[in-house]
Write an enzyme that holds these catalytic residues in place. Structure first.
Site, PDB file in Angstrom:
ATOM      1  N   GLU A  37       0.972  -1.282   0.142  1.00  0.00           N
ATOM      2  CA  GLU A  37       0.091  -0.072  -0.039  1.00  0.00           C
ATOM      3  C   GLU A  37       0.853   1.098  -0.047  1.00  0.00           C
ATOM      4  O   GLU A  37       0.536   2.352   0.416  1.00  0.00           O
ATOM      5  CB  GLU A  37      -0.977   0.138   1.237  1.00  0.00           C
ATOM      6  CG  GLU A  37      -2.147  -1.174   1.159  1.00  0.00           C
ATOM      7  CD  GLU A  37      -3.179  -1.084   2.213  1.00  0.00           C
ATOM      8  OE1 GLU A  37      -2.914  -0.147   2.865  1.00  0.00           O
ATOM      9  OE2 GLU A  37      -4.000  -1.904   2.197  1.00  0.00           O
ATOM     10  N   CYS A  38       1.841   1.134  -0.582  1.00  0.00           N
ATOM     11  CA  CYS A  38       2.775   2.509  -0.925  1.00  0.00           C
ATOM     12  C   CYS A  38       2.854   3.131  -2.163  1.00  0.00           C
ATOM     13  O   CYS A  38       2.405   2.298  -3.272  1.00  0.00           O
ATOM     14  CB  CYS A  38       4.271   1.869  -0.556  1.00  0.00           C
ATOM     15  SG  CYS A  38       5.649   2.959  -0.874  1.00  0.00           S
ATOM     16  N   GLY A  39       3.109   4.300  -2.141  1.00  0.00           N
ATOM     17  CA  GLY A  39       3.046   5.037  -3.500  1.00  0.00           C
ATOM     18  C   GLY A  39       4.160   4.367  -4.327  1.00  0.00           C
ATOM     19  O   GLY A  39       4.259   4.691  -5.660  1.00  0.00           O
ATOM     20  N   PHE A  40       4.918   3.669  -3.961  1.00  0.00           N
ATOM     21  CA  PHE A  40       6.263   2.926  -4.921  1.00  0.00           C
ATOM     22  C   PHE A  40       5.778   1.643  -5.075  1.00  0.00           C
ATOM     23  O   PHE A  40       6.410   1.038  -6.128  1.00  0.00           O
ATOM     24  CB  PHE A  40       7.481   3.139  -3.982  1.00  0.00           C
ATOM     25  CG  PHE A  40       8.162   4.321  -3.974  1.00  0.00           C
ATOM     26  CD1 PHE A  40       8.548   5.044  -5.178  1.00  0.00           C
ATOM     27  CD2 PHE A  40       8.364   4.922  -2.856  1.00  0.00           C
ATOM     28  CE1 PHE A  40       9.203   6.184  -4.975  1.00  0.00           C
ATOM     29  CE2 PHE A  40       9.083   6.045  -2.637  1.00  0.00           C
ATOM     30  CZ  PHE A  40       9.239   6.909  -3.456  1.00  0.00           C
ATOM     31  N   THR A  41       4.419   1.174  -4.679  1.00  0.00           N
ATOM     32  CA  THR A  41       3.898  -0.127  -4.742  1.00  0.00           C
ATOM     33  C   THR A  41       4.047  -0.695  -6.401  1.00  0.00           C
ATOM     34  O   THR A  41       4.333  -1.688  -6.690  1.00  0.00           O
ATOM     35  CB  THR A  41       2.534  -0.515  -4.259  1.00  0.00           C
ATOM     36  OG1 THR A  41       2.867  -0.155  -2.869  1.00  0.00           O
ATOM     37  CG2 THR A  41       2.373  -1.923  -4.419  1.00  0.00           C
TER      38      THR A  41
END
Length: 168
Positions: A37-41
């Protein structure tokens, strides 16, 4: 004298089995802390692209999901595996959810983060998708911050250089 390397460590896979990193002797590795659930996912897709790019070589990606940054990995180990396969069609090795920073950090990540232990760099992950590049001798040779895309020319060139034997 042998340089410090990662082969002294064992980690747990998502099935709860202990895996010695000696299993990866002779391979170039990219060790990455991930989160669903990360912006970098979306880098999971780029990691898979990188894996495919080097599919016929001695290169592997080892992913370590972690909930250490912003509670961005709420899934359990089974859920993480499903998430990565269903959403990003990943085929690289994903290990058990791991603590990667602080006093409770897994010894592998303490080693990778501390120049006194790894002999080369102080590079504690500041966020998810921090990447460590390991040579065929298990030595930390470089690292890339979260914002460096795994399939960038910079990363690919460094991997290729490590895979290409030099003649001395």
């Amino acid at each position: 004298m042998e340089k410090p390397n990662i082969y002294q460590f064992s980690v747990e896979n998502v099935k709860g089995e202990t895996v010695s990193l000696e299993k990866y002797k002779g391979k170039v590795l990219l060790i990455v802390n991930t989160a669903s659930e990360c912006g970098f996912t979306p880098q999971l897709a780029l990691l898979e692209e990188l894996r495919t790019n080097f599919e016929t070589t001695d290169f592997e990606i080892l992913a370590f999901p972690s909930n250490d940054f912003g509670q961005q990995e709420p899934l359990n180990d089974e859920g993480i595996g499903k998430f990565c396969t269903v959403n990003y069609d990943t085929h690289f090795t994903i290990f058990k959810k791991t603590k990667i920073r602080g006093e409770d950090a897994h010894p592998l990540f303490s080693f990778l983060a501390d120049k006194n232990l790894n002999g080369n760099f102080n590079s504690a992950p500041r966020w998810n998708f921090h990447k460590y590049l390991i040579n065929t001798k298990g030595e930390l040779v470089d690292f890339f911050y979260s914002f460096t895309k795994p399939n960038s020319a910079r990363v690919k060139k460094k991997i290729q250089k490590l895979l290409t034997p030099t003649t001395s």
